[in-house]
Motif scaffolding. Structure first.
Motif, PDB file in Angstrom:
ATOM      1  N   LYS A  48       0.844  -1.204   0.000  1.00 33.11           N
ATOM      2  CA  LYS A  48       0.000   0.000   0.000  1.00 33.11           C
ATOM      3  C   LYS A  48       0.886   1.263   0.000  1.00 33.11           C
ATOM      4  N   ALA A  51       2.252   1.886  -3.395  1.00 33.49           N
ATOM      5  CA  ALA A  51       1.196   2.420  -4.270  1.00 33.49           C
ATOM      6  C   ALA A  51       0.959   3.903  -4.018  1.00 33.49           C
ATOM      7  N   ARG A  52       1.102   4.338  -2.780  1.00 32.19           N
ATOM      8  CA  ARG A  52       0.938   5.774  -2.497  1.00 32.19           C
ATOM      9  C   ARG A  52       2.093   6.586  -3.081  1.00 32.19           C
ATOM     10  N   PRO A  55       1.208   6.661  -7.409  1.00 42.09           N
ATOM     11  CA  PRO A  55      -0.228   6.650  -7.701  1.00 42.09           C
ATOM     12  C   PRO A  55      -0.467   6.530  -9.206  1.00 42.09           C
ATOM     13  N   LEU A  56      -1.366   5.627  -9.565  1.00 42.38           N
ATOM     14  CA  LEU A  56      -1.660   5.368 -10.970  1.00 42.38           C
ATOM     15  C   LEU A  56      -3.121   5.698 -11.222  1.00 42.38           C
ATOM     16  N   THR A  62      -1.864   0.371 -13.764  1.00 44.88           N
ATOM     17  CA  THR A  62      -1.504  -0.581 -12.719  1.00 44.88           C
ATOM     18  C   THR A  62      -0.963  -1.861 -13.348  1.00 44.88           C
ATOM     19  N   PHE A 111      -0.578  -3.479  -2.829  1.00 38.37           N
ATOM     20  CA  PHE A 111      -0.406  -2.505  -3.904  1.00 38.37           C
ATOM     21  C   PHE A 111      -1.704  -2.357  -4.691  1.00 38.37           C
ATOM     22  N   GLN A 114      -4.478  -0.524  -2.616  1.00 39.93           N
ATOM     23  CA  GLN A 114      -4.282   0.936  -2.528  1.00 39.93           C
ATOM     24  C   GLN A 114      -4.540   1.615  -3.869  1.00 39.93           C
ATOM     25  N   GLN A 115      -4.130   1.004  -4.966  1.00 45.17           N
ATOM     26  CA  GLN A 115      -4.399   1.602  -6.285  1.00 45.17           C
ATOM     27  C   GLN A 115      -5.902   1.693  -6.524  1.00 45.17           C
ATOM     28  N   GLN A 118      -7.376   4.547  -4.528  1.00 44.03           N
ATOM     29  CA  GLN A 118      -7.075   5.839  -5.147  1.00 44.03           C
ATOM     30  C   GLN A 118      -7.869   6.034  -6.430  1.00 44.03           C
ATOM     31  N   GLN A 119      -8.025   4.997  -7.222  1.00 39.66           N
ATOM     32  CA  GLN A 119      -8.703   5.128  -8.506  1.00 39.66           C
ATOM     33  C   GLN A 119     -10.219   5.226  -8.348  1.00 39.66           C
TER      34      GLN A 119
END
Length: 152
Positions: A48, A51-52, A55-56, A62, A111, A114-115, A118-119
């Motif tokens: 995670k 991934a921060r 950021p994708l 990803t 990962f 978290q992506q 965010q997405q």
């Protein structure tokens, strides 16, 4: 995305490729030794954290990140309103599953979680399901559209 894109990093570091053996020494022997019984949980949270830092914006990015990082080929198997099933495979994953029946893919699971957070701007969690028969890993990503993440 981060200041340096994964494509730029790959171009810069392609000459410095690490053999799979070196990667496996760190991933399968050193980290579990250092992290002891908490290794899977710590690896999930470290995924995670990575991934921060990277950021994708899309699932396609990803998927590309997984290839660029040498984590394997990530594909979408199923998707519904509240979950998605992804499959991860590669020669290295097949080897890891064959040589270490206790290996985990919690770094990758964290990962992905978290992506997706965010997405999709919702809380997400990812569960790994190794399939030793197919030598691939299935990840189930679940989220709740009502559990929005506060933007700061």
């Amino acid at each position: 995305m981060s200041e340096i894109t994964t494509s730029e990093q790959k171009t810069e570091s392609e000459r410095l490729a690490v053999p799979a053996f070196g990667y496996e020494l760190i991933r399968e022997f050193l980290l579990p030794e250092l992290l002891s019984k908490d290794a899977p949980e710590i690896m999930y949270w470290d995924g995670k954290r990575i991934a921060r830092k990277f950021p994708l914006a899309t699932l396609e990015e990803t998927i590309r990140f997984f290839e660029d990082a040498g984590w394997g080929i990530l594909t979408i198997k199923e998707e519904s309103r509240r979950e998605m099933v992804l499959e991860l495979g590669s020669e290295l994953i097949s080897s890891r599953l064959k040589n270490n029946p206790n290996c985990t893919f919690q770094l990758e699971a964290g990962f992905i979680a978290q992506q997706m957070e965010q997405q999709k701007n919702v809380t997400a969690e990812t569960f790994e399901h190794p399939n030793k028969k197919s030598s691939k890993i299935l990840f189930t990503v679940k989220w709740d559209k009502n559990d929005l993440i506060d933007e700061k």
